[in-house]
Scaffold this active site. Structure first.
Site, PDB file in Angstrom:
ATOM      1  N   GLU A 238      -5.407   5.188  13.744  1.00 32.44           N
ATOM      2  CA  GLU A 238      -6.326   4.281  14.438  1.00 32.44           C
ATOM      3  C   GLU A 238      -7.035   4.909  15.630  1.00 32.44           C
ATOM      4  O   GLU A 238      -7.985   4.320  16.145  1.00 32.44           O
ATOM      5  CB  GLU A 238      -5.593   2.993  14.869  1.00 32.44           C
ATOM      6  CG  GLU A 238      -4.601   3.138  16.019  1.00 32.44           C
ATOM      7  CD  GLU A 238      -3.199   3.565  15.560  1.00 32.44           C
ATOM      8  OE1 GLU A 238      -3.043   3.889  14.377  1.00 32.44           O
ATOM      9  OE2 GLU A 238      -2.288   3.573  16.400  1.00 32.44           O
TER      10      GLU A 238
ATOM     11  N   HIS B  39      -0.250   2.266  16.228  1.00 27.78           N
ATOM     12  CA  HIS B  39      -0.431   1.136  17.164  1.00 27.78           C
ATOM     13  C   HIS B  39       0.690   1.110  18.201  1.00 27.78           C
ATOM     14  O   HIS B  39       1.470   0.159  18.294  1.00 27.78           O
ATOM     15  CB  HIS B  39      -0.480  -0.195  16.384  1.00 27.78           C
ATOM     16  CG  HIS B  39      -1.641  -0.289  15.454  1.00 27.78           C
ATOM     17  ND1 HIS B  39      -2.947  -0.422  15.882  1.00 27.78           N
ATOM     18  CD2 HIS B  39      -1.710  -0.223  14.098  1.00 27.78           C
ATOM     19  CE1 HIS B  39      -3.763  -0.455  14.846  1.00 27.78           C
ATOM     20  NE2 HIS B  39      -3.038  -0.325  13.749  1.00 27.78           N
TER      21      HIS B  39
ATOM     22  N   ARG C 248       0.850  -1.195   0.000  1.00 26.25           N
ATOM     23  CA  ARG C 248       0.000   0.000   0.000  1.00 26.25           C
ATOM     24  C   ARG C 248       0.885   1.244   0.000  1.00 26.25           C
ATOM     25  O   ARG C 248       2.084   1.177   0.263  1.00 26.25           O
ATOM     26  CB  ARG C 248      -0.901   0.001   1.251  1.00 26.25           C
ATOM     27  CG  ARG C 248      -1.993  -1.034   1.204  1.00 26.25           C
ATOM     28  CD  ARG C 248      -2.777  -1.093   2.504  1.00 26.25           C
ATOM     29  NE  ARG C 248      -1.994  -1.632   3.605  1.00 26.25           N
ATOM     30  CZ  ARG C 248      -2.432  -1.753   4.856  1.00 26.25           C
ATOM     31  NH1 ARG C 248      -3.632  -1.352   5.177  1.00 26.25           N
ATOM     32  NH2 ARG C 248      -1.654  -2.274   5.789  1.00 26.25           N
TER      33      ARG C 248
ATOM     34  N   TYR D 258      -0.774   4.907  10.496  1.00 23.50           N
ATOM     35  CA  TYR D 258      -1.097   3.974  11.580  1.00 23.50           C
ATOM     36  C   TYR D 258       0.128   3.875  12.485  1.00 23.50           C
ATOM     37  O   TYR D 258       1.269   3.775  11.996  1.00 23.50           O
ATOM     38  CB  TYR D 258      -1.386   2.570  11.031  1.00 23.50           C
ATOM     39  CG  TYR D 258      -2.721   2.424  10.333  1.00 23.50           C
ATOM     40  CD1 TYR D 258      -3.911   2.637  11.010  1.00 23.50           C
ATOM     41  CD2 TYR D 258      -2.781   2.045   8.999  1.00 23.50           C
ATOM     42  CE1 TYR D 258      -5.146   2.494  10.364  1.00 23.50           C
ATOM     43  CE2 TYR D 258      -4.011   1.898   8.352  1.00 23.50           C
ATOM     44  CZ  TYR D 258      -5.185   2.122   9.048  1.00 23.50           C
ATOM     45  OH  TYR D 258      -6.387   1.979   8.415  1.00 23.50           O
TER      46      TYR D 258
ATOM     47  N   LYS E 271       1.876   2.209   7.178  1.00 18.58           N
ATOM     48  CA  LYS E 271       2.267   1.422   8.350  1.00 18.58           C
ATOM     49  C   LYS E 271       3.059   2.268   9.326  1.00 18.58           C
ATOM     50  O   LYS E 271       3.607   3.321   8.981  1.00 18.58           O
ATOM     51  CB  LYS E 271       3.124   0.224   7.929  1.00 18.58           C
ATOM     52  CG  LYS E 271       2.391  -0.795   7.089  1.00 18.58           C
ATOM     53  CD  LYS E 271       1.182  -1.376   7.780  1.00 18.58           C
ATOM     54  CE  LYS E 271       1.540  -2.484   8.743  1.00 18.58           C
ATOM     55  NZ  LYS E 271       0.289  -3.115   9.290  1.00 18.58           N
TER      56      LYS E 271
ATOM     57  N   ASP F  41      -6.074 -10.444  14.712  1.00 21.89           N
ATOM     58  CA  ASP F  41      -5.153  -9.364  15.106  1.00 21.89           C
ATOM     59  C   ASP F  41      -5.358  -8.949  16.558  1.00 21.89           C
ATOM     60  O   ASP F  41      -4.536  -8.241  17.115  1.00 21.89           O
ATOM     61  CB  ASP F  41      -5.270  -8.160  14.155  1.00 21.89           C
ATOM     62  CG  ASP F  41      -6.633  -7.522  14.184  1.00 21.89           C
ATOM     63  OD1 ASP F  41      -7.609  -8.198  14.568  1.00 21.89           O
ATOM     64  OD2 ASP F  41      -6.732  -6.340  13.834  1.00 21.89           O
TER      65      ASP F  41
ATOM     66  N   VAL G 256      -5.253 -14.912   8.599  1.00 19.47           N
ATOM     67  CA  VAL G 256      -4.252 -13.928   8.160  1.00 19.47           C
ATOM     68  C   VAL G 256      -4.434 -12.638   8.966  1.00 19.47           C
ATOM     69  O   VAL G 256      -5.533 -12.067   9.007  1.00 19.47           O
ATOM     70  CB  VAL G 256      -4.377 -13.668   6.644  1.00 19.47           C
ATOM     71  CG1 VAL G 256      -3.446 -12.547   6.216  1.00 19.47           C
ATOM     72  CG2 VAL G 256      -4.058 -14.950   5.876  1.00 19.47           C
TER      73      VAL G 256
HETATM   74  N1  LIG Z   1      -7.250  -9.689  10.204  1.00 23.34           N
HETATM   75  C1  LIG Z   1      -7.306  -8.497   9.642  1.00 23.34           C
HETATM   76  O1  LIG Z   1      -6.623  -8.209   8.665  1.00 23.34           O
HETATM   77  C2  LIG Z   1      -8.251  -7.466  10.189  1.00 23.34           C
HETATM   78  C3  LIG Z   1      -8.558  -6.322   9.432  1.00 23.34           C
HETATM   79  C4  LIG Z   1      -9.490  -5.404   9.944  1.00 23.34           C
HETATM   80  C5  LIG Z   1     -10.072  -5.646  11.216  1.00 23.34           C
HETATM   81  N2  LIG Z   1      -9.706  -6.764  11.911  1.00 23.34           N
HETATM   82  C6  LIG Z   1     -10.292  -7.095  13.239  1.00 23.34           C
HETATM   83  O2  LIG Z   1     -11.623  -7.545  13.092  1.00 23.34           O
HETATM   84  C7  LIG Z   1     -12.281  -7.423  14.356  1.00 23.34           C
HETATM   85  C8  LIG Z   1     -13.654  -6.786  14.172  1.00 23.34           C
HETATM   86  O3  LIG Z   1     -13.460  -5.418  13.765  1.00 23.34           O
HETATM   87  P1  LIG Z   1     -14.698  -4.450  13.487  1.00 23.34           P
HETATM   88  O4  LIG Z   1     -14.130  -3.237  12.844  1.00 23.34           O
HETATM   89  O5  LIG Z   1     -15.794  -5.184  12.826  1.00 23.34           O
HETATM   90  O6  LIG Z   1     -15.162  -4.087  14.976  1.00 23.34           O
HETATM   91  P2  LIG Z   1     -16.575  -3.479  15.398  1.00 23.34           P
HETATM   92  O7  LIG Z   1     -16.359  -2.840  16.731  1.00 23.34           O
HETATM   93  O8  LIG Z   1     -17.172  -2.707  14.290  1.00 23.34           O
HETATM   94  O9  LIG Z   1     -17.513  -4.785  15.599  1.00 23.34           O
HETATM   95  C9  LIG Z   1     -17.298  -5.719  16.593  1.00 23.34           C
HETATM   96  C10 LIG Z   1     -18.641  -6.333  16.948  1.00 23.34           C
HETATM   97  O10 LIG Z   1     -18.396  -7.456  17.799  1.00 23.34           O
HETATM   98  C11 LIG Z   1     -19.512  -7.529  18.657  1.00 23.34           C
HETATM   99  N3  LIG Z   1     -19.219  -8.426  19.766  1.00 23.34           N
HETATM  100  C12 LIG Z   1     -18.459  -8.233  20.870  1.00 23.34           C
HETATM  101  N4  LIG Z   1     -18.461  -9.321  21.639  1.00 23.34           N
HETATM  102  C13 LIG Z   1     -19.258 -10.242  21.008  1.00 23.34           C
HETATM  103  C14 LIG Z   1     -19.669 -11.566  21.316  1.00 23.34           C
HETATM  104  N5  LIG Z   1     -19.297 -12.176  22.440  1.00 23.34           N
HETATM  105  N6  LIG Z   1     -20.469 -12.200  20.413  1.00 23.34           N
HETATM  106  C15 LIG Z   1     -20.879 -11.594  19.280  1.00 23.34           C
HETATM  107  N7  LIG Z   1     -20.524 -10.347  18.966  1.00 23.34           N
HETATM  108  C16 LIG Z   1     -19.732  -9.680  19.819  1.00 23.34           C
HETATM  109  C17 LIG Z   1     -19.759  -6.081  19.049  1.00 23.34           C
HETATM  110  O11 LIG Z   1     -21.048  -5.888  19.613  1.00 23.34           O
HETATM  111  C18 LIG Z   1     -19.574  -5.380  17.709  1.00 23.34           C
HETATM  112  O12 LIG Z   1     -20.803  -5.235  17.008  1.00 23.34           O
HETATM  113  C19 LIG Z   1     -11.320  -6.607  15.220  1.00 23.34           C
HETATM  114  O13 LIG Z   1     -10.595  -7.483  16.048  1.00 23.34           O
HETATM  115  C20 LIG Z   1     -10.407  -5.967  14.217  1.00 23.34           C
HETATM  116  O14 LIG Z   1      -9.149  -5.618  14.775  1.00 23.34           O
HETATM  117  C21 LIG Z   1      -8.808  -7.649  11.423  1.00 23.34           C
END
Ligand SMILES: NC(=O)c1ccc[n+]([C@@H]2O[C@H](COP(=O)([O-])OP(=O)(O)OC[C@H]3O[C@@H](n4cnc5c(N)ncnc54)[C@H](O)[C@@H]3O)[C@@H](O)[C@H]2O)c1
Length: 371
Positions: free
Chosen positions: A118, A96, A15, A94, A75, A270, A298
């Site tokens: 973030e 972190h 990116r 970002y 990053k 993550d 991933v």
């Molecule tokens: N792997 C990757 O490349 C990558 C990329 C972007 C985001 N993420 C991760 O994805 C995750 C979700 O991000 P997001 O932006 O959707 O967050 P978000 O805050 O928009 O949504 C999270 C949701 O989880 C719900 N939740 C909490 N505890 C729960 C439970 N016990 N059961 C069911 N639902 C529950 C919350 O109510 C909320 O609606 C985060 O950990 C974020 O860091 C990972």
């Protein structure tokens, strides 16, 4: 203002902090933009496109850091980049910082002004510069899951949408936030049978109102998770408890009851992942199998679609870049509390409370820093 966009140097990061369209907007407003040569070449943003947009191409990151008033990146700066930052220079990227004491110390020592994507907020309690990457990851989760369900990838051999006369696959999305709803939308679009679980009733109500009966909503608890996961072909983990590790909602015992060749995509990896059996993987080797269930975990999913991710990120960051460039950082931060919330390090002081607390620094309120 002179704005510098260096090439990203983290391993497999393709990116770039600004698109040619962003350059064009800034140049039209009277700013100068310098972009490192070949910074966007890997994703089709060629040197020619940057030049046509009005950027000046620069050969080395050293020259960019030595002259720009503001550095715009993707990053977190690597140690050698931190060392090139100058006193008073603005860094917008970002960061972190909480889990990264080394970078934090280098930024404090640099005397620069570091604003983290973030922690920038919005009027709806969201994080507008994190959301685009969650949208990408959520949509990609279904693409990755569909691929992993193919026989040659170790999956059950199921097509998400089925065909006439054959039932579609059952997709279960745990967490109905930004990742979750983007995953659900993609799965519905492919014709899958989709259920989404969340523990926020207002959120479930909102999803029900928007998507109607095509999307089944369920309150998330131990029983509903178990029932749904066991019957699923594809499970997407998309929960987030802000500031905490992801709760382990799906256990090894659940996996033992799942279909052989079912797939789990743990987007929350993550934050440690919401499946007991998850461990972070890379785009080079994205999947592994535990208890006959294929795991895709991933940690940097948006990196796999770096071109789309660059456009999505820079759509969200550009208004803030423009405010910082047009007004200077102090006025821009004073005028916008949401951008002020992004200020993490100011001229040797930590201005983000959670970072100061966890890493043992004195805390300076960001409003005091810019007053
Ligand atoms: N792997 C990757 O490349 C990558 C990329 C972007 C985001 N993420 C991760 O994805 C995750 C979700 O991000 P997001 O932006 O959707 O967050 P978000 O805050 O928009 O949504 C999270 C949701 O989880 C719900 N939740 C909490 N505890 C729960 C439970 N016990 N059961 C069911 N639902 C529950 C919350 O109510 C909320 O609606 C985060 O950990 C974020 O860091 C990972």
């Amino acid at each position: 203002m002179l704005i510098g966009v260096p090439k990203e140097i983290k391993n497999h990061e393709y990116r770039i902090g600004m698109t040619p369209a962003g350059v064009r907007e800034l140049v039209a407003a009277g700013h100068q933009v310098i972009v490192q040569r070949d910074g966007g070449t890997a994703i089709g943003l060629t040197n020619e496109r940057y030049e046509a947009a009005g950027a000046t191409l620069i050969d080395t990151a050293e020259e960019i850091f030595a002259t720009a008033d503001m550095i715009v990146k993707v990053k977190e700066p690597q140690p050698n980049e931190c060392k090139m930052l100058r006193s008073g220079q603005i860094l917008f990227t970002y960061l972190h910082l909480a889990p990264d004491p080394e970078q934090t110390k280098l930024l404090v020592d640099s005397d620069a002004v570091a604003i983290a994507y973030e922690t920038v907020t919005d009027n709806h309690g969201g994080l507008p510069l994190l959301a685009p990457m969650s949208e990408v990851a959520g949509r990609m989760a279904i693409q990755a899951g569909a691929h992993s369900l193919e026989k040659a990838q170790g999956g059950l051999g199921t097509l998400l949408g089925g065909v006439p006369g054959v039932a579609p696959a059952k997709v279960v999305v745990i967490g109905g936030g930004v990742v979750g709803i983007n995953a659900a939308r993609m799965a519905m679009g492919l014709g899958a049978d989709v259920t989404i679980l969340d523990r926020s009733l207002p959120r479930l109500k909102q999803l029900d109102e928007v998507y109607g009966p095509q999307l089944k909503t369920l309150y998330s608890n131990v029983e509903s998770i178990e029932d749904e996961v066991v019957a699923a072909d594809l499970v997407v983990g998309a929960v987030l408890i802000p500031g905490a590790a992801a709760p382990k909602l799906v256990t090894r015992e659940h996996l033992k009851k799942m279909k052989t060749g079912a797939v789990v995509v743990d987007v929350a990896i993550d934050q440690g992942g919401c499946f007991e059996t998850s461990r972070a993987t890379t785009h080079q080797e994205p999947t592994y199998t535990v208890e006959d269930v294929v795991h895709y975990c991933v940690a940097n999913m948006p990196g796999g679609v770096a071109r789309t991710s660059t456009f999505a990120l820079t759509n969200a960051t550009l208004p803030f870049v423009q405010a910082l460039a047009n007004k200077g950082y102090k006025q821009a931060l004073k005028d916008d509390v949401h951008l002020l919330n992004g200020l993490n390090v100011h001229r040797g002081n930590i201005t983000y409370k959670a970072v100061a607390d966890v890493l043992g620094y004195a805390y300076q309120a960001p409003a005091d820093a810019v007053s």
